[in-house]
Motif scaffolding. Structure first.
Motif, short mmCIF file in Angstrom:
data_model
loop_
_atom_site.label_atom_id
_atom_site.label_comp_id
_atom_site.label_asym_id
_atom_site.label_seq_id
_atom_site.Cartn_x
_atom_site.Cartn_y
_atom_site.Cartn_z
N LEU A 286 0.77 -0.94 -0.13
CA LEU A 286 0.12 -0.11 -0.08
C LEU A 286 0.87 1.38 0.09
N MET A 287 2.06 1.33 0.80
CA MET A 287 3.03 2.31 0.61
C MET A 287 3.40 2.68 -0.71
N HIS A 288 4.03 1.63 -1.30
CA HIS A 288 4.60 1.71 -2.77
C HIS A 288 3.11 2.29 -3.82
N LEU A 289 1.81 1.81 -3.53
CA LEU A 289 0.74 2.34 -4.11
C LEU A 289 0.75 3.91 -4.03
N TYR A 290 0.83 4.28 -2.65
CA TYR A 290 0.90 5.72 -2.40
C TYR A 290 1.72 6.35 -3.04
N MET A 291 3.03 6.08 -3.12
CA MET A 291 4.21 6.63 -3.76
C MET A 291 4.25 6.78 -5.12
N ARG A 292 3.36 5.94 -5.96
CA ARG A 292 3.36 5.97 -7.26
C ARG A 292 2.54 7.00 -7.92
N GLN A 293 1.69 7.81 -6.87
CA GLN A 293 0.72 8.79 -7.14
C GLN A 293 1.68 9.81 -7.67
N ASP A 294 1.19 10.55 -8.84
CA ASP A 294 1.98 11.67 -9.47
C ASP A 294 2.39 12.74 -8.43
N THR A 295 1.63 13.01 -7.74
CA THR A 295 2.02 14.36 -6.66
C THR A 295 3.21 13.70 -5.76
N TYR A 296 2.97 12.55 -5.55
CA TYR A 296 4.22 11.98 -4.65
C TYR A 296 5.41 11.98 -5.25
N LEU A 297 5.37 11.41 -6.65
CA LEU A 297 6.64 10.93 -7.69
C LEU A 297 7.32 12.53 -7.70
N GLU A 298 6.51 13.36 -8.03
CA GLU A 298 7.00 14.84 -8.39
C GLU A 298 7.48 15.36 -7.23
#
Length: 372
Positions: A286-298
């Motif tokens: 779930l943490m990885h799923l969160y981090m793959r969001q565009d806002t997080y990656l950016e």
């Protein structure tokens, strides 16, 4: 004697009553003088006292000019040694009243022979007595420049007078950037105790931060880390604003880091809640799923490390990121730095909800030992 019993230089007109000598012939022996009835008129012991027979004695009148508007005292070695003992042995602890009196009485000797002990003199100054304060501040105008450690001592909250602070900063101007970096954490803490925001220390830190971006980086984070404290939020916020007005480009770089930490804080909160409900592998997914969001990656990519501005955090490697099992569930974030030219992976640990000031002091002590 040119000095009286109080070690004070004699001045003005002096009458010296002379001792008579035996007329004619060689000086008689001591035995004969004792037998001679005239012997009591002589000065057989060679003492410097005047002849007590003032009525018939020859009188020598001399005049000693007044060389100073104040009494001149013979330097007392015993008192100087006593002063040195007080300044050397007692540190900045509480002095006894007679010691305070001696230090204040010999303040000019402190300036001349023990200038590094100015903190002792400031502590015994009667700050509720205008005359003493005026004398102390006048002395500071001609006080020799202090070594760095002694100057840092004067920034303690025990010395709130702005003139003392200005004198201390004058002695700190010679700090190199590396030396300033070593004590930057403490200097930011000192800002809390200054009577006025616009003081020599604030100007000194801003000047050095604007001249060296590394110092500016850590000045920002030391200030930013305590913005949640109501008593210093306005003061620290205004200092940050002053820095940003002088370095708008660096402001954008620092805001990028602040945004990344905000995202990591939200991610940490999510991981803490999730780990209580599911297994670690599920929470990690779930943490990885969160981090793959565009806002997080950016937000988490292509920024300078808040821990070290010389380290670039390029591409976040989501698959290699995890969290630790300790109570606060610290995040372990991995970066690939191929684009930054290093070719190595860089990892940072993000821990939220814990007071890290003890950790900071420990790291600072290790850095200090390395420097020594």
């Amino acid at each position: 004697m040119l000095f009286d019993y109080k070690d004070q230089l004699k001045t003005g007109e002096l009458c010296l009553y002379m001792w008579p000598s035996v007329p004619g012939g060689p000086r008689p022996s001591r035995e004969r003088l004792l037998e001679d009835e005239k012997g009591d008129l002589l000065n057989p012991m060679g003492i410097v006292h005047s002849n007590p027979n003032t009525e018939t004695a020859v009188t020598l009148v001399i005049y000693l000019p007044k060389v100073s508007p104040h009494p001149v005292y013979y330097p007392a070695l015993e008192k100087k040694l006593q002063l040195q003992g007080i300044l050397d042995q007692r540190g900045l602890g509480e002095l006894y009243e007679h010691e305070k009196d001696l230090v204040w009485k010999m303040r000019h000797k402190v300036q001349e022979h023990f200038p590094e002990a100015v903190a002792h003199l400031l502590l015994v100054t009667k700050w509720n007595k205008h005359e003493d304060v005026a004398q102390m501040l006048y002395l500071l105008c001609s006080w020799p420049e202090l070594p760095v450690l002694n100057a840092l001592e004067l920034l303690d909250f025990s010395f709130p007078d702005c003139h003392v602070g200005s004198f201390a900063i004058r002695s700190l101007q010679k700090l190199t950037d590396d030396e300033l970096f070593q004590c930057l954490l403490e200097l930011v803490q000192v800002l809390k105790y200054k009577s006025y925001l616009d003081c020599e220390l604030t100007q000194f830190l801003l000047d050095r931060a604007l001249a060296n971006r590394k110092i500016g980086h850590f000045l920002f984070w030391h200030l930013r880390s305590e913005m949640h404290v109501p008593s210093v939020a306005l003061r620290f916020g205004l200092i940050m604003e002053a820095y940003f007005r002088g370095s708008t480009h660096h402001m954008k770089v620092l805001m990028k880091q602040a945004e990344a930490l905000s995202k990591l804080k939200a991610l940490s909160d999510f991981v803490k809640v999730s780990s209580q409900k599911t297994t670690k592998p599920q929470t990690k997914e779930l943490m990885h799923l969160y981090m793959r969001q565009d806002t997080y990656l950016e937000a988490l990519s292509h920024l300078q490390s808040p821990l070290d501005p010389s380290t670039m955090l390029a591409e976040v490697c989501v698959e290699r990121c995890t969290f630790m099992d300790s109570k606060m569930k610290p995040l372990w974030i991995m970066y690939s730095n191929k684009e930054a030219g290093s070719g190595d992976s860089v990892g940072i640990i993000f821990k939220n909800g814990d007071d890290l000031r003890q950790d900071m002091l420990t790291l600072q002590m290790i850095q200090l030992m390395d420097a020594l």
